[in-house]
Write a protein that holds these residues in place. Structure first.
Motif, PDB file in Angstrom:
ATOM      1  N   VAL A  46       0.852  -1.201   0.000  1.00  0.00           N
ATOM      2  CA  VAL A  46       0.000   0.000   0.000  1.00  0.00           C
ATOM      3  C   VAL A  46       0.879   1.239   0.000  1.00  0.00           C
ATOM      4  O   VAL A  46       0.673   2.176  -0.780  1.00  0.00           O
ATOM      5  CB  VAL A  46      -0.947   0.009   1.225  1.00  0.00           C
ATOM      6  N   ALA A  47       1.883   1.252   0.867  1.00  0.00           N
ATOM      7  CA  ALA A  47       2.782   2.400   0.968  1.00  0.00           C
ATOM      8  C   ALA A  47       3.573   2.624  -0.322  1.00  0.00           C
ATOM      9  O   ALA A  47       3.994   3.749  -0.604  1.00  0.00           O
ATOM     10  CB  ALA A  47       3.736   2.208   2.144  1.00  0.00           C
ATOM     11  N   ALA A  48       3.772   1.558  -1.089  1.00  0.00           N
ATOM     12  CA  ALA A  48       4.559   1.657  -2.321  1.00  0.00           C
ATOM     13  C   ALA A  48       3.711   2.047  -3.536  1.00  0.00           C
ATOM     14  O   ALA A  48       4.258   2.356  -4.595  1.00  0.00           O
ATOM     15  CB  ALA A  48       5.260   0.327  -2.595  1.00  0.00           C
ATOM     16  N   PHE A  86       3.000   3.381  15.640  1.00  0.00           N
ATOM     17  CA  PHE A  86       4.310   3.983  15.405  1.00  0.00           C
ATOM     18  C   PHE A  86       5.015   3.317  14.224  1.00  0.00           C
ATOM     19  O   PHE A  86       5.455   3.983  13.277  1.00  0.00           O
ATOM     20  CB  PHE A  86       5.171   3.870  16.662  1.00  0.00           C
ATOM     21  N   GLU A  87       5.095   1.998  14.289  1.00  0.00           N
ATOM     22  CA  GLU A  87       5.771   1.229  13.234  1.00  0.00           C
ATOM     23  C   GLU A  87       5.124   1.478  11.871  1.00  0.00           C
ATOM     24  O   GLU A  87       5.825   1.722  10.873  1.00  0.00           O
ATOM     25  CB  GLU A  87       5.682  -0.261  13.601  1.00  0.00           C
ATOM     26  N   ASN A  88       3.812   1.435  11.807  1.00  0.00           N
ATOM     27  CA  ASN A  88       3.104   1.615  10.533  1.00  0.00           C
ATOM     28  C   ASN A  88       3.233   3.043  10.016  1.00  0.00           C
ATOM     29  O   ASN A  88       3.425   3.268   8.815  1.00  0.00           O
ATOM     30  CB  ASN A  88       1.624   1.255  10.688  1.00  0.00           C
ATOM     31  N   THR A  89       3.139   4.022  10.924  1.00  0.00           N
ATOM     32  CA  THR A  89       3.281   5.425  10.522  1.00  0.00           C
ATOM     33  C   THR A  89       4.675   5.695   9.965  1.00  0.00           C
ATOM     34  O   THR A  89       4.828   6.336   8.909  1.00  0.00           O
ATOM     35  CB  THR A  89       3.001   6.364  11.712  1.00  0.00           C
ATOM     36  N   MET A  90       5.691   5.210  10.657  1.00  0.00           N
ATOM     37  CA  MET A  90       7.063   5.430  10.204  1.00  0.00           C
ATOM     38  C   MET A  90       7.311   4.781   8.849  1.00  0.00           C
ATOM     39  O   MET A  90       7.975   5.360   7.978  1.00  0.00           O
ATOM     40  CB  MET A  90       8.036   4.900  11.254  1.00  0.00           C
ATOM     41  N   MET A  91       6.766   3.594   8.653  1.00  0.00           N
ATOM     42  CA  MET A  91       6.922   2.905   7.374  1.00  0.00           C
ATOM     43  C   MET A  91       6.315   3.735   6.243  1.00  0.00           C
ATOM     44  O   MET A  91       6.920   3.909   5.172  1.00  0.00           O
ATOM     45  CB  MET A  91       6.263   1.520   7.449  1.00  0.00           C
ATOM     46  N   CYS A  92       5.131   4.284   6.479  1.00  0.00           N
ATOM     47  CA  CYS A  92       4.454   5.082   5.458  1.00  0.00           C
ATOM     48  C   CYS A  92       5.187   6.399   5.188  1.00  0.00           C
ATOM     49  O   CYS A  92       5.349   6.807   4.030  1.00  0.00           O
ATOM     50  CB  CYS A  92       3.016   5.359   5.873  1.00  0.00           C
ATOM     51  N   GLY A 121       7.303   7.993   1.760  1.00  0.00           N
ATOM     52  CA  GLY A 121       6.924   9.251   1.134  1.00  0.00           C
ATOM     53  C   GLY A 121       5.436   9.552   1.141  1.00  0.00           C
ATOM     54  O   GLY A 121       4.967  10.401   0.373  1.00  0.00           O
ATOM     55  N   LYS A 122       4.696   8.870   2.023  1.00  0.00           N
ATOM     56  CA  LYS A 122       3.251   9.059   2.075  1.00  0.00           C
ATOM     57  C   LYS A 122       2.843   9.910   3.280  1.00  0.00           C
ATOM     58  O   LYS A 122       3.386   9.745   4.381  1.00  0.00           O
ATOM     59  CB  LYS A 122       2.512   7.719   2.181  1.00  0.00           C
ATOM     60  N   LEU A 153       5.958  16.077   5.073  1.00  0.00           N
ATOM     61  CA  LEU A 153       4.764  15.275   4.804  1.00  0.00           C
ATOM     62  C   LEU A 153       3.685  15.556   5.842  1.00  0.00           C
ATOM     63  O   LEU A 153       3.975  15.721   7.028  1.00  0.00           O
ATOM     64  CB  LEU A 153       5.107  13.778   4.834  1.00  0.00           C
ATOM     65  N   PHE A 154       2.446  15.580   5.395  1.00  0.00           N
ATOM     66  CA  PHE A 154       1.317  15.791   6.301  1.00  0.00           C
ATOM     67  C   PHE A 154       1.163  14.594   7.241  1.00  0.00           C
ATOM     68  O   PHE A 154       1.276  13.444   6.838  1.00  0.00           O
ATOM     69  CB  PHE A 154       0.030  15.975   5.494  1.00  0.00           C
ATOM     70  N   LEU A 155       0.875  14.911   8.509  1.00  0.00           N
ATOM     71  CA  LEU A 155       0.651  13.877   9.526  1.00  0.00           C
ATOM     72  C   LEU A 155      -0.396  14.395  10.498  1.00  0.00           C
ATOM     73  O   LEU A 155      -0.321  15.530  10.953  1.00  0.00           O
ATOM     74  CB  LEU A 155       1.961  13.583  10.271  1.00  0.00           C
TER      75      LEU A 155
END
Length: 321
Positions: free
Chosen positions: A58-60, A77-83, A87-88, A115-117
């Motif tokens: 999904v992130a790719a 945390f893990e999922n947010t950092m991965m995204c 570059g998402k 990036l927006f968060l």
């Protein structure tokens, strides 16, 4: 057109995807689950263009602008950092992460990558919440002296449930206690004193949490979250000139009752769009179009102060993960 991805396809993700279709200028590009069958079914139900058997896919996806994260708390945390590293932009369900250190890293990474968060705390964007803020700005009930709010229901006792399992960040505080805390911070600022007690389960999660807060202007908040009993699930604001009640369920209420001292109460109806998630989606869309990396309504500071408060309460009740 703002193209969304979703990872973590549970009940909340279904509600979010339903409301995404109600917001002009937004579309569901792709969804991801560790279970490909689940991802395919979700994509079919919500007309997603793509579905994947991993979050990384999904992130790719080059079409996606922003990813909504609806996985269990401990993975935020893990999922947010991965995204972010892919570059998402990210909108992540509450609680933003498991502690202040994780939130600080997430925010700094978003800033570094431009990036927006945003923490997906939908209560901030609900029409009734906005109406309460407006009433306070108009001094409708005068100076606020006290907020009393609770959120409780009889939860499952299934040890594998994300609500109960310590390894999944279970407990009432992070799941539902965050709402009465958030409404207090939103309306009164950061507490200057906090005292908390909790009833912990055999597995070490809080089944019941009670909090007393004092704020800079002298106002207090009496707050409660519980998995052991059904509470009123209302939030009441007591001011020098009257009272505002956010009726149950206060965290996404559609009805406010205003009672000015010595007069008959009156009700204000503020309907939500869809399940109530459309309002935060609209905010995210507008922020992305404007090139912002944070929302003015649910800012980085808001999330940092909320997590600081949650960390303090956890330390007071000996709730560790």
């Amino acid at each position: 057109m703002v193209k969304f991805g979703i990872i973590g396809l549970g009940k909340v993700a279904h509600k979010f995807a339903h409301d995404l279709a109600l917001v002009d200028g937004c579309v569901l590009q792709a969804v991801g689950s560790r279970n490909l069958k689940k991802a395919r079914k979700f994509a079919t139900e919500h007309q997603a263009t793509q579905f994947y058997s991993s979050y990384e896919e999904v992130a790719a996806d080059p079409e996606i602008a922003i990813i909504y994260i609806a996985t269990p708390h401990v993975f935020h945390f893990e999922n947010t950092m991965m995204c972010l590293h892919a570059g998402k932009a990210v909108i992540c369900e509450k609680p933003f992460a498991m502690n202040l250190e994780e939130v600080e890293i997430m925010i700094q990474t978003a800033k570094d990558k431009n990036l927006f968060l945003m923490e997906a705390l939908w209560t901030r964007f609900i029409p009734s919440t906005l109406k309460v803020i407006e009433l306070m700005e108009q001094n409708t009930i005068g100076k606020i002296h006290s907020i009393q709010a609770n959120f409780g229901y009889v939860a499952t006792t299934d040890p594998t449930s994300r609500l109960i399992a310590r390894e999944l960040g279970g407990g009432s505080l992070l799941d539902i206690g965050i709402y009465p805390i958030f409404i207090s911070l939103l309306l009164l600022g950061t507490p200057v004193e906090t005292a908390s007690i909790a009833q912990l389960s055999k597995t070490g999660i809080d089944q019941h949490c009670a909090m007393l807060m004092k704020f800079k202007n002298g106002a207090t908040a009496i707050l409660e979250s519980t998995f052991l009993t059904m509470t009123s699930n209302e939030a009441a604001l007591y001011g020098s000139k009257g009272k505002i009640t956010m009726q149950a369920p206060f965290h996404h209420t559609e009805k406010i009752v205003v009672e000015i001292n010595g007069t008959e109460p009156y009700q204000i109806a503020s309907p939500m769009i869809g399940n109530g998630y459309a309002h935060e989606i609209e905010e995210v869309k507008n922020c992305l179009i404007a090139g912002k990396i944070e929302s003015d309504k649910m800012s980085f500071i808001n999330s940092l102060e909320l997590m600081k408060t949650l960390d303090l309460i956890r330390s007071q009740v000996n709730l560790t993960y």
